[in-house]
Design an enzyme around this catalytic site. Structure first.
Site, PDB file in Angstrom:
ATOM      1  N   ASP A 179     -44.485  28.023 -49.616  1.00 13.31           N
ATOM      2  CA  ASP A 179     -43.427  28.764 -48.917  1.00 13.31           C
ATOM      3  C   ASP A 179     -42.923  27.971 -47.716  1.00 13.31           C
ATOM      4  OD1 ASP A 179     -41.685  30.799 -48.410  1.00 13.31           O
ATOM      5  OD2 ASP A 179     -43.179  32.229 -47.704  1.00 13.31           O
ATOM      6  N   ASN A 237     -37.427  35.020 -58.026  1.00 10.96           N
ATOM      7  CA  ASN A 237     -36.624  33.930 -57.442  1.00 10.96           C
ATOM      8  C   ASN A 237     -35.279  33.737 -58.163  1.00 10.96           C
ATOM      9  OD1 ASN A 237     -39.484  31.856 -56.528  1.00 10.96           O
ATOM     10  ND2 ASN A 237     -38.341  33.324 -55.294  1.00 10.96           N
TER      11      ASN A 237
END
Ligand code: FPP
Length: 235
Positions: free
Chosen positions: A14, A62
């Site tokens: 991340d 995503n």
């Protein structure tokens, strides 16, 4: 005291976007740099004696990002995988993928298959790339797989135990010992839910592209400071 090395490490990659924007770059530059970091880290972590490194590269959610970003990532996967098979082979790393096919394009899927086939005989550790992956979806897919085995008389209902579920996940891998999420977020975001039951968790502020060897060493120090009891009492 001797350093304890976890068997299975999971990393939620991340902070690529924030790494890039904090430098005035496009988010895509962060993903490109993240891929370079991933290759450096996989080499380092597996050479240290970790047997499996699982990484969350792209979640089913995503796909909700902008078309430009999703297209960039898909192209990075295609080019990045095709272009690094020989690098993984020189480092004896076996690459496997976890996740669903739909809605990945055939080009992405074929690049994943090429990478798996091209590295399948390597014995120096496994890099499990979770791509178009969701932890709940994995449990659903495993449930369907087991029901089919029961219907086809390959196993009976009584054979369904915690161990058989573990063995019928996307890959038969041991539980995660150490889970790392970079960038300061403190969430597991649907990553390897079944495998994570007793994982130690480490949440550094570092954005993923900067999470290189010395950052992993800090994670290992943290892991070594933990007293793992698996629900038992302190000895
Ligand atoms: C999270 O950062 C990262 C991703 C959604 C993609 C992860 C991809 C890579 C590390 C590069 C490619 C990897 C492979 C396997 C080829 P973010 O975009 O959520 O960052 P932000 O939270 O700062 O916006």
């Amino acid at each position: 005291m001797e350093e304890k090395i976890p068997t299975h490490v999971g990393i939620i990659l991340d902070g690529n976007g924030r790494w890039a924007t904090s430098r005035g770059l496009k988010r895509s530059e962060g993903h490109k740099e993240g891929f370079e970091t991933l290759k450096i880290l996989a080499k380092y972590i597996l050479k240290k004696g970790v047997k499996i490194l699982s990484v969350f590269a792209f979640s089913t959610e995503n796909f909700k990002r902008s078309k430009e970003e999703v297209d960039y990532l898909m192209n990075l996967f295609i080019k990045g995988f095709k272009g690094s098979i020989s690098e993984f082979n020189s480092n004896n790393i076996k690459v496997v993928f976890s996740g669903r096919k739909e809605p990945l394009s055939d080009d992405v899927w074929n690049a994943m298959k090429e990478m798996e086939d091209g590295t399948k005989d390597n014995t120096g550790g496994i890099l499990n790339i979770c791509l178009n992956y969701g932890g709940r979806a994995e449990i659903v897919d495993t449930t369907k797989k087991l029901i089919n085995k029961v219907i086809n008389n390959e196993i009976s209902i009584e054979d369904i135990t915690e161990e058989t579920i573990e063995k019928n996940l996307y890959h038969d891998l041991p539980p995660i010992d150490l889970l790392i999420r970079t960038s300061g977020e403190v969430r597991v975001s649907n990553f390897m839910l079944y495998q994570m039951a007793y994982a130690e968790m480490y949440f550094p502020d570092t954005y993923f592209p900067d999470f290189k060897e010395s950052e992993f060493d800090k994670a290992l120090l943290y892991y070594n400071s933990r007293d793992r009891r698996f629900g038992g009492i302190k000895k």
